[in-house]
Design a protein around this motif. Structure first.
Motif, PDB file in Angstrom:
ATOM      1  N   LEU A  52       0.836  -1.205   0.000  1.00 60.08           N
ATOM      2  CA  LEU A  52       0.000   0.000   0.000  1.00 60.08           C
ATOM      3  C   LEU A  52       0.871   1.255   0.000  1.00 60.08           C
ATOM      4  O   LEU A  52       0.634   2.197  -0.774  1.00 60.08           O
ATOM      5  CB  LEU A  52      -0.930  -0.012   1.214  1.00 60.08           C
ATOM      6  CG  LEU A  52      -1.822   1.223   1.395  1.00 60.08           C
ATOM      7  CD1 LEU A  52      -2.786   1.373   0.224  1.00 60.08           C
ATOM      8  CD2 LEU A  52      -2.577   1.158   2.718  1.00 60.08           C
ATOM      9  N   VAL A  53       1.890   1.270   0.854  1.00 62.23           N
ATOM     10  CA  VAL A  53       2.803   2.415   0.886  1.00 62.23           C
ATOM     11  C   VAL A  53       3.585   2.506  -0.419  1.00 62.23           C
ATOM     12  O   VAL A  53       3.803   3.608  -0.960  1.00 62.23           O
ATOM     13  CB  VAL A  53       3.751   2.294   2.095  1.00 62.23           C
ATOM     14  CG1 VAL A  53       4.748   3.447   2.114  1.00 62.23           C
ATOM     15  CG2 VAL A  53       2.963   2.262   3.396  1.00 62.23           C
ATOM     16  N   ASP A  54       3.996   1.357  -0.948  1.00 65.21           N
ATOM     17  CA  ASP A  54       4.715   1.342  -2.220  1.00 65.21           C
ATOM     18  C   ASP A  54       3.859   1.925  -3.341  1.00 65.21           C
ATOM     19  O   ASP A  54       4.345   2.726  -4.158  1.00 65.21           O
ATOM     20  CB  ASP A  54       5.114  -0.096  -2.544  1.00 65.21           C
ATOM     21  CG  ASP A  54       5.847  -0.209  -3.864  1.00 65.21           C
ATOM     22  OD1 ASP A  54       7.052   0.074  -3.908  1.00 65.21           O
ATOM     23  OD2 ASP A  54       5.205  -0.595  -4.868  1.00 65.21           O
ATOM     24  N   GLN A  55       2.586   1.569  -3.368  1.00 64.41           N
ATOM     25  CA  GLN A  55       1.691   2.092  -4.390  1.00 64.41           C
ATOM     26  C   GLN A  55       1.458   3.588  -4.204  1.00 64.41           C
ATOM     27  O   GLN A  55       1.325   4.331  -5.194  1.00 64.41           O
ATOM     28  CB  GLN A  55       0.358   1.341  -4.342  1.00 64.41           C
ATOM     29  CG  GLN A  55      -0.580   1.634  -5.487  1.00 64.41           C
ATOM     30  CD  GLN A  55      -0.028   1.185  -6.828  1.00 64.41           C
ATOM     31  OE1 GLN A  55       0.864   0.344  -6.895  1.00 64.41           O
ATOM     32  NE2 GLN A  55      -0.547   1.735  -7.907  1.00 64.41           N
ATOM     33  N   GLN A  61      10.678   4.082  -3.377  1.00 62.64           N
ATOM     34  CA  GLN A  61       9.893   2.961  -3.870  1.00 62.64           C
ATOM     35  C   GLN A  61      10.775   1.778  -4.227  1.00 62.64           C
ATOM     36  O   GLN A  61      10.354   0.615  -4.101  1.00 62.64           O
ATOM     37  CB  GLN A  61       9.080   3.409  -5.092  1.00 62.64           C
ATOM     38  CG  GLN A  61       8.122   2.374  -5.629  1.00 62.64           C
ATOM     39  CD  GLN A  61       8.765   1.456  -6.655  1.00 62.64           C
ATOM     40  OE1 GLN A  61       9.712   1.849  -7.339  1.00 62.64           O
ATOM     41  NE2 GLN A  61       8.257   0.238  -6.768  1.00 62.64           N
ATOM     42  N   VAL A  62      11.997   2.043  -4.638  1.00 65.81           N
ATOM     43  CA  VAL A  62      12.927   0.951  -4.957  1.00 65.81           C
ATOM     44  C   VAL A  62      13.207   0.114  -3.715  1.00 65.81           C
ATOM     45  O   VAL A  62      13.199  -1.127  -3.761  1.00 65.81           O
ATOM     46  CB  VAL A  62      14.237   1.523  -5.539  1.00 65.81           C
ATOM     47  CG1 VAL A  62      15.262   0.418  -5.757  1.00 65.81           C
ATOM     48  CG2 VAL A  62      13.966   2.264  -6.844  1.00 65.81           C
ATOM     49  N   ALA A  63      13.443   0.760  -2.590  1.00 65.31           N
ATOM     50  CA  ALA A  63      13.719   0.045  -1.348  1.00 65.31           C
ATOM     51  C   ALA A  63      12.499  -0.726  -0.856  1.00 65.31           C
ATOM     52  O   ALA A  63      12.612  -1.865  -0.373  1.00 65.31           O
ATOM     53  CB  ALA A  63      14.197   1.023  -0.276  1.00 65.31           C
ATOM     54  N   ALA A 121      21.221 -10.450   0.130  1.00 62.10           N
ATOM     55  CA  ALA A 121      22.178  -9.697  -0.686  1.00 62.10           C
ATOM     56  C   ALA A 121      21.461  -8.782  -1.673  1.00 62.10           C
ATOM     57  O   ALA A 121      21.882  -7.631  -1.896  1.00 62.10           O
ATOM     58  CB  ALA A 121      23.094 -10.669  -1.429  1.00 62.10           C
ATOM     59  N   GLN A 122      20.366  -9.280  -2.251  1.00 57.89           N
ATOM     60  CA  GLN A 122      19.589  -8.426  -3.150  1.00 57.89           C
ATOM     61  C   GLN A 122      19.003  -7.240  -2.398  1.00 57.89           C
ATOM     62  O   GLN A 122      19.009  -6.101  -2.894  1.00 57.89           O
ATOM     63  CB  GLN A 122      18.471  -9.229  -3.798  1.00 57.89           C
ATOM     64  CG  GLN A 122      17.636  -8.433  -4.790  1.00 57.89           C
ATOM     65  CD  GLN A 122      16.163  -8.797  -4.741  1.00 57.89           C
ATOM     66  OE1 GLN A 122      15.763  -9.657  -3.982  1.00 57.89           O
ATOM     67  NE2 GLN A 122      15.365  -8.137  -5.551  1.00 57.89           N
ATOM     68  N   LEU A 123      18.516  -7.481  -1.178  1.00 57.91           N
ATOM     69  CA  LEU A 123      17.958  -6.387  -0.374  1.00 57.91           C
ATOM     70  C   LEU A 123      19.034  -5.357  -0.046  1.00 57.91           C
ATOM     71  O   LEU A 123      18.801  -4.142  -0.121  1.00 57.91           O
ATOM     72  CB  LEU A 123      17.338  -6.951   0.898  1.00 57.91           C
ATOM     73  CG  LEU A 123      16.684  -5.936   1.845  1.00 57.91           C
ATOM     74  CD1 LEU A 123      15.530  -5.235   1.165  1.00 57.91           C
ATOM     75  CD2 LEU A 123      16.216  -6.633   3.120  1.00 57.91           C
TER      76      LEU A 123
END
Length: 348
Positions: free
Chosen positions: A62-65, A97-99, A136-138
């Protein structure tokens, strides 16, 4: 000067790509919300930490959107047609938003890693490989976010291509390893019974489909980011990527009844198709509401000796008591009487 720069900028690949990505992410978030509602309605007796996990993923999305909507509104409405918006620093919401998207993807990957841990009978090397890849991706995504906050112009985002490529590549590799590990270890759960093996086959197909979809989105984002780092086409796919992970996780929870083979809402047991650790669904005995609480688990024949003390629900419901047999004499039409030498069994 501004008109000359505007002629060099493709608005379809910048503002248009943002708008299309926002629309696709809205659709994916709508599907995610329906799945969340379906989960809480169909599985009210799941363990509390599963419910908290589902709620946390939905809130993060929701926050990402909201961040995506703010970024799109900033570039498409507030700064529409202004080249200075593309030459200035990127808006803060599109960077954060990437994070957020990477956080959702990492949570789902860790859950899938715990699933591999359970199905592989605690295989440490494979599980650790998946966990390390997810974390690692995070970490790479957070480092990308920190570096992007210091970018002076949106056109300089392409300078972070190496970090972004590493983050997207780690995510895609983790998806492939997870799907392959699930397919391999699910083979060991086959018992030789057609009913159980059909469930395992469905789980294997589901694991492959999930890995293919998420890997395809990661690969598309990776390729587009390396080919066209100076426009927003890759962002349109990245807007949807995290919601693909969240939807796959919700679908794994919501299909625990249908994957069992019957797909009926009236079933009282749910095979734990993609559980992380232990059981997730409990319910009380119908005959005695205050009686013992039952749980369901999926085990192979090799696990019989190591079964937990939890009482298991049988896979098939016990047959109802048959009505008493009655005997009926067939009627002879020629003699207009009932025959005496035969007795035919029938259910009354």
């Amino acid at each position: 000067m501004a008109s000359a720069l505007a002629s060099l900028i493709d608005f379809n690949a910048t503002f248009g790509a943002l708008f299309i990505g926002f629309g696709a992410s809205c659709l994916a978030f709508g599907v995610l919300s329906m799945q969340a509602y379906s989960y809480f309605r169909r599985y009210p007796l799941d363990v509390w930490w599963y419910k908290c996990l589902v709620a946390a993923i939905w809130l993060l999305e929701l926050v990402d959107q909201a961040f995506i909507g703010h970024a799109v509104y900033f570039y498409v409405v507030s700064k529409w047609g202004q080249v200075s918006a593309l030459l200035g620093p990127p808006v803060w919401s599109i960077i954060l938003q990437v994070a957020l998207g990477a956080s959702v993807g990492a949570i789902v990957k860790v859950c899938y890693g715990l699933r591999v841990w359970r199905f592989s009978k605690h295989n440490i090397p494979v599980t650790m490989l998946i966990m390390v890849g997810a974390l690692a991706q995070l970490g790479a995504a957070f480092y990308y976010t920190v570096r992007a906050l210091d970018v002076k112009s949106l056109t300089q985002v392409g300078q972070l291509k190496t970090i972004g490529t590493i983050a997207l590549g780690l995510g895609m590799a983790t998806d492939v390893i997870t799907a392959g590990a699930l397919c391999w270890f699910l083979r060991n759960l086959k018992t030789g019974y057609s009913k159980d093996d059909s469930i395992i086959n469905r789980l294997t197909i589901y694991a492959i489909n999930t890995g293919v979809i998420s890997s395809a989105f990661s690969l598309l984002t990776l390729v587009l980011y390396n080919i066209m780092p100076n426009n927003f086409v890759f962002m349109a796919f990245y807007f949807v990527l995290s919601k693909v992970y969240a939807n796959s996780f919700y679908a794994a929870l919501n299909t625990r009844r249908s994957v069992r083979g019957r797909g009926t809402e009236a079933e009282r047991t749910t095979v734990p198709t993609f559980l992380m650790v232990g059981q997730t669904t409990t319910f009380k005995n119908e005959a005695n509401e205050s009686g013992p609480i039952y749980s369901t688990t999926l085990r192979s024949q090799s696990d019989v000796s190591a079964m937990s003390p939890l009482r298991e629900v049988p896979r098939d419901m016990p047959m109802a008591a048959m009505p008493p047999l009655r005997y009926q004499k067939p009627y002879d039409r020629d003699r207009h009487e009932y025959a005496k030498q035969y007795q035919v069994k029938s259910w009354s």
